[in-house]
Design a protein around this motif. Structure first.
Motif, PDB file in Angstrom:
ATOM      1  N   ASP A   1       0.848  -1.194   0.000  1.00 45.75           N
ATOM      2  CA  ASP A   1       0.000   0.000   0.000  1.00 45.75           C
ATOM      3  C   ASP A   1       0.883   1.244   0.000  1.00 45.75           C
ATOM      4  O   ASP A   1       0.647   2.203  -0.715  1.00 45.75           O
ATOM      5  CB  ASP A   1      -0.869   0.055   1.261  1.00 45.75           C
ATOM      6  CG  ASP A   1      -1.834  -1.102   1.324  1.00 45.75           C
ATOM      7  OD1 ASP A   1      -1.927  -1.834   0.321  1.00 45.75           O
ATOM      8  OD2 ASP A   1      -2.491  -1.273   2.366  1.00 45.75           O
ATOM      9  N   LYS A   2       1.894   1.185   0.860  1.00 45.21           N
ATOM     10  CA  LYS A   2       2.755   2.350   1.052  1.00 45.21           C
ATOM     11  C   LYS A   2       4.160   1.872   1.330  1.00 45.21           C
ATOM     12  O   LYS A   2       4.390   0.730   1.736  1.00 45.21           O
ATOM     13  CB  LYS A   2       2.265   3.179   2.266  1.00 45.21           C
ATOM     14  CG  LYS A   2       1.336   4.323   1.876  1.00 45.21           C
ATOM     15  CD  LYS A   2       1.136   5.252   3.062  1.00 45.21           C
ATOM     16  CE  LYS A   2       0.015   4.757   3.925  1.00 45.21           C
ATOM     17  NZ  LYS A   2      -0.256   5.313   5.158  1.00 45.21           N
ATOM     18  N   GLY A   3       5.110   2.780   1.149  1.00 46.98           N
ATOM     19  CA  GLY A   3       6.481   2.465   1.507  1.00 46.98           C
ATOM     20  C   GLY A   3       7.309   2.103   0.296  1.00 46.98           C
ATOM     21  O   GLY A   3       6.823   2.133  -0.839  1.00 46.98           O
ATOM     22  N   GLN A   4       8.565   1.777   0.574  1.00 44.13           N
ATOM     23  CA  GLN A   4       9.525   1.617  -0.505  1.00 44.13           C
ATOM     24  C   GLN A   4      10.420   0.423  -0.244  1.00 44.13           C
ATOM     25  O   GLN A   4      10.718   0.106   0.908  1.00 44.13           O
ATOM     26  CB  GLN A   4      10.388   2.882  -0.555  1.00 44.13           C
ATOM     27  CG  GLN A   4      10.830   3.238  -1.935  1.00 44.13           C
ATOM     28  CD  GLN A   4      11.776   4.424  -1.927  1.00 44.13           C
ATOM     29  OE1 GLN A   4      12.213   4.891  -0.879  1.00 44.13           O
ATOM     30  NE2 GLN A   4      12.108   4.896  -3.109  1.00 44.13           N
TER      31      GLN A   4
ATOM     32  N   ASP B   1      20.202  -2.727  -2.964  1.00 45.94           N
ATOM     33  CA  ASP B   1      21.511  -2.075  -3.130  1.00 45.94           C
ATOM     34  C   ASP B   1      21.352  -0.574  -3.337  1.00 45.94           C
ATOM     35  O   ASP B   1      22.003   0.026  -4.198  1.00 45.94           O
ATOM     36  CB  ASP B   1      22.265  -2.686  -4.323  1.00 45.94           C
ATOM     37  CG  ASP B   1      22.465  -4.178  -4.136  1.00 45.94           C
ATOM     38  OD1 ASP B   1      22.659  -4.607  -2.981  1.00 45.94           O
ATOM     39  OD2 ASP B   1      22.411  -4.906  -5.142  1.00 45.94           O
ATOM     40  N   GLY B   2      20.444   0.020  -2.569  1.00 45.54           N
ATOM     41  CA  GLY B   2      20.267   1.469  -2.619  1.00 45.54           C
ATOM     42  C   GLY B   2      19.361   1.971  -3.736  1.00 45.54           C
ATOM     43  O   GLY B   2      18.982   3.134  -3.746  1.00 45.54           O
ATOM     44  N   GLN B   3      19.012   1.097  -4.679  1.00 43.47           N
ATOM     45  CA  GLN B   3      18.155   1.508  -5.785  1.00 43.47           C
ATOM     46  C   GLN B   3      16.707   1.107  -5.504  1.00 43.47           C
ATOM     47  O   GLN B   3      16.464   0.000  -5.033  1.00 43.47           O
ATOM     48  CB  GLN B   3      18.582   0.825  -7.096  1.00 43.47           C
ATOM     49  CG  GLN B   3      20.012   1.127  -7.524  1.00 43.47           C
ATOM     50  CD  GLN B   3      20.191   2.601  -7.840  1.00 43.47           C
ATOM     51  OE1 GLN B   3      19.379   3.192  -8.544  1.00 43.47           O
ATOM     52  NE2 GLN B   3      21.256   3.188  -7.289  1.00 43.47           N
ATOM     53  N   PRO B   4      15.748   1.989  -5.814  1.00 42.37           N
ATOM     54  CA  PRO B   4      14.338   1.614  -5.657  1.00 42.37           C
ATOM     55  C   PRO B   4      14.057   0.335  -6.435  1.00 42.37           C
ATOM     56  O   PRO B   4      14.544   0.166  -7.551  1.00 42.37           O
ATOM     57  CB  PRO B   4      13.589   2.801  -6.269  1.00 42.37           C
ATOM     58  CG  PRO B   4      14.530   3.938  -6.214  1.00 42.37           C
ATOM     59  CD  PRO B   4      15.906   3.363  -6.316  1.00 42.37           C
ATOM     60  N   PHE B   5      13.264  -0.522  -5.827  1.00 43.53           N
ATOM     61  CA  PHE B   5      13.088  -1.854  -6.385  1.00 43.53           C
ATOM     62  C   PHE B   5      11.619  -2.230  -6.303  1.00 43.53           C
ATOM     63  O   PHE B   5      11.011  -2.163  -5.240  1.00 43.53           O
ATOM     64  CB  PHE B   5      13.968  -2.815  -5.578  1.00 43.53           C
ATOM     65  CG  PHE B   5      13.597  -4.259  -5.709  1.00 43.53           C
ATOM     66  CD1 PHE B   5      13.704  -4.899  -6.940  1.00 43.53           C
ATOM     67  CD2 PHE B   5      13.168  -4.993  -4.605  1.00 43.53           C
ATOM     68  CE1 PHE B   5      13.380  -6.234  -7.060  1.00 43.53           C
ATOM     69  CE2 PHE B   5      12.844  -6.329  -4.727  1.00 43.53           C
ATOM     70  CZ  PHE B   5      12.953  -6.951  -5.956  1.00 43.53           C
ATOM     71  N   ASP B   6      11.052  -2.551  -7.436  1.00 44.30           N
ATOM     72  CA  ASP B   6       9.655  -2.956  -7.472  1.00 44.30           C
ATOM     73  C   ASP B   6       9.569  -4.379  -8.030  1.00 44.30           C
ATOM     74  O   ASP B   6       9.710  -4.592  -9.226  1.00 44.30           O
ATOM     75  CB  ASP B   6       8.864  -1.989  -8.369  1.00 44.30           C
ATOM     76  CG  ASP B   6       7.399  -2.408  -8.463  1.00 44.30           C
ATOM     77  OD1 ASP B   6       7.035  -3.427  -7.856  1.00 44.30           O
ATOM     78  OD2 ASP B   6       6.645  -1.695  -9.148  1.00 44.30           O
TER      79      ASP B   6
END
Ligand SMILES: Nc1ncnc2c1ncn2[C@@H]1O[C@H](COP(=O)(O)OP(=O)(O)O)[C@@H](O)[C@H]1O
Ligand SMILES: [Mg+2]
Lengths: 212, 213
Positions: free
Chosen positions: A54-57, A61-66
């Motif tokens: 729902d929320k958050g990240q 290794d420091g890179q945004p990851f989806d």
């Protein structure tokens, strides 16, 4: 390193966990413990891209990851499901080589060689041509581990790895998890088995049930 | 005996028509049935509603009516088909609906965990359908598909209403021309032979899939 930052997940307005933050160092074993219904499986499903946060990240290794969107990039998260979910119509070897061939476009020969090596490491070398229904619970689990490893994940996750096993087999899973750690694999183990967690964990994280 | 040999060629040519309807209907309706079955399990509601309506129409009205409708009815709204394509069109449309329902049931009995495990192994949707789902569904649906396949052999006799020369028609013509029961008995025997062969083939298919559980 995988980092979860203030992540929240709910199902139909019911919060499973809220503002959860967590770091997993490379090569370590993180155990997520907590009562049944606390949301451990849900956390694993979010990390592996089977559920949406729902929320958050999440940062890898420091890179945004989806994990949902990264489906076509490198294999990142491997999963060993609680009930293994082997493919019943494929042999042990085919279970392991299917995804490397289809998703990583490995040649049959490369995939088979890698699979045989994994099977040997997991003492399943003589089971390559059997079908899942012909295996014991512990053997199925090891096939599931081999299948996940064949995709060369950065992180391997287990959901309740001791729940479907006889007590004697716990030590065997423990040995495998520690063997993989020695080989440098980062692992997340979700379990309600506190004792087991203590035996293997570099870091434990307790999920508390949410007061609604 | 002499009489049998005399009428056999016409019966066999009728049988050829029966088999050709049978074969092409299966070839069209099985894959289409799987696709419609997938659609019936999809999450896209309007699409699902349309497919449901289609299945309801096809299963809720007699195949005979559909056949007559396609061949005699559609020309009235400017859509004319020859006899043979009209028959195939109606049969494929009808059998696709039956197969779709069978496949839907089979698809819904697959553990969602199988899709998830394929997903984390990064198989695409179609790879999952082809390599994981279809083999398992086929094993589950084989007995029910087998029933419909046997029905199809017999249903194919309905094409006589639009004037196609199938096995039944050949027998009927000979019986009323020569005033004897022999052709009809022969027709029965030929149908029995065809269904016996199919029963055997279907059993072999089921055995083929028995190597795993
Ligand atoms: N798909 C879902 N839809 C609705 N609620 C769910 C779903 N998955 C899990 N839950 C709920 O979320 C909570 C956490 O479940 P889970 O992650 O399976 O817990 P654990 O693995 O710790 O036992 C439970 O209350 C469960 O009922
Ligand atoms: Mg759980």
């Amino acid at each position: 390193m995988l980092e979860l930052k203030n992540i929240t997940k709910s199902f139909n307005q019911r919060i499973v966990w809220k503002n959860l933050s967590l770091k997993i160092q490379d090569g370590q074993i993180l155990c997520v413990v907590g009562q049944s219904g606390g949301g451990k499986t849900t956390l694993l499903r979010c990390i592996s891209g089977l559920e949406r946060l729902d929320k958050g990240q999440m940062l890898l290794d420091g890179q945004p990851f989806d994990p949902i969107a990264s489906r076509n990039n490198d294999a990142v998260i491997g999963v060993v499901f609680q009930d293994f979910q082997l493919f019943p119509h494929l042999t042990v070897l085919e279970n392991i080589t299917l995804a490397p061939k289809l998703a990583l476009k490995e040649s049959n020969q490369t995939a088979v060689e890698a699979a045989r090596e994994l099977l040997t490491k997991l003492s399943l070398a003589d089971k390559a041509d059997l079908y899942p229904y012909q295996l014991s619970g512990g053997q199925k689990q090891r096939v599931a581990i081999a299948r996940a490893l064949a995709m060369k994940p950065k992180i391997l996750c287990y959901d309740e790895p001791t729940s479907a096993l006889d007590p004697g087999l716990r030590d065997k899973v423990k040995a495998i998890i520690l063997q993989l750690k020695a080989a440098g694999m980062t692992q997340i183990v979700v379990t309600h088995d506190w004792e087991f967690a203590q035996q293997i964990a570099d870091q434990t994280f307790k999920i508390e049930p949410q007061k609604q | 005996m002499e009489y049998i040999l005399q009428i056999l060629p016409s019966l066999l040519s009728g049988a050829r028509m029966t088999l050709s309807i049978f074969f092409w209907t299966l070839l069209g309706a099985l894959p289409l049935g799987l696709i419609v079955g997938l659609g019936l399990t999809s999450r896209f509601r309007p699409f699902k509603a349309v497919l449901r309506l289609y299945v309801w129409l096809m299963r809720g009205t007699p195949l005979l009516l559909q056949l007559i409708f396609v061949f005699y009815g559609l020309p009235m709204i400017g859509f004319t088909l020859e006899r043979y394509p009209a028959a195939l069109f109606a049969f494929i449309l009808n059998y696709t609906a039956y197969f779709a329902e069978i496949f839907r049931g089979g698809l819904q009995s697959i553990d969602p965990g199988q899709y998830e495990s394929a997903k984390v192994l990064r198989l695409t949707y179609w790879q999952t359908i082809r390599k994981i789902v279809t083999p398992q569904v086929v094993k589950i649906v084989l007995p029910s598909i087998g029933n419909e396949v046997i029905n199809l052999v017999k249903d194919s006799s309905l094409v006589y209403v639009i004037g196609l020369g199938d096995l039944l028609r050949a027998g009927n013509v000979a019986t009323s021309r020569d005033v004897t029961l022999v052709p009809l008995v022969l027709v029965g025997i030929i149908y029995l032979l065809m269904t016996a062969v199919l029963t055997f083939v279907l059993r072999k298919c089921e055995q083929h899939y028995s190597y795993w559980k």
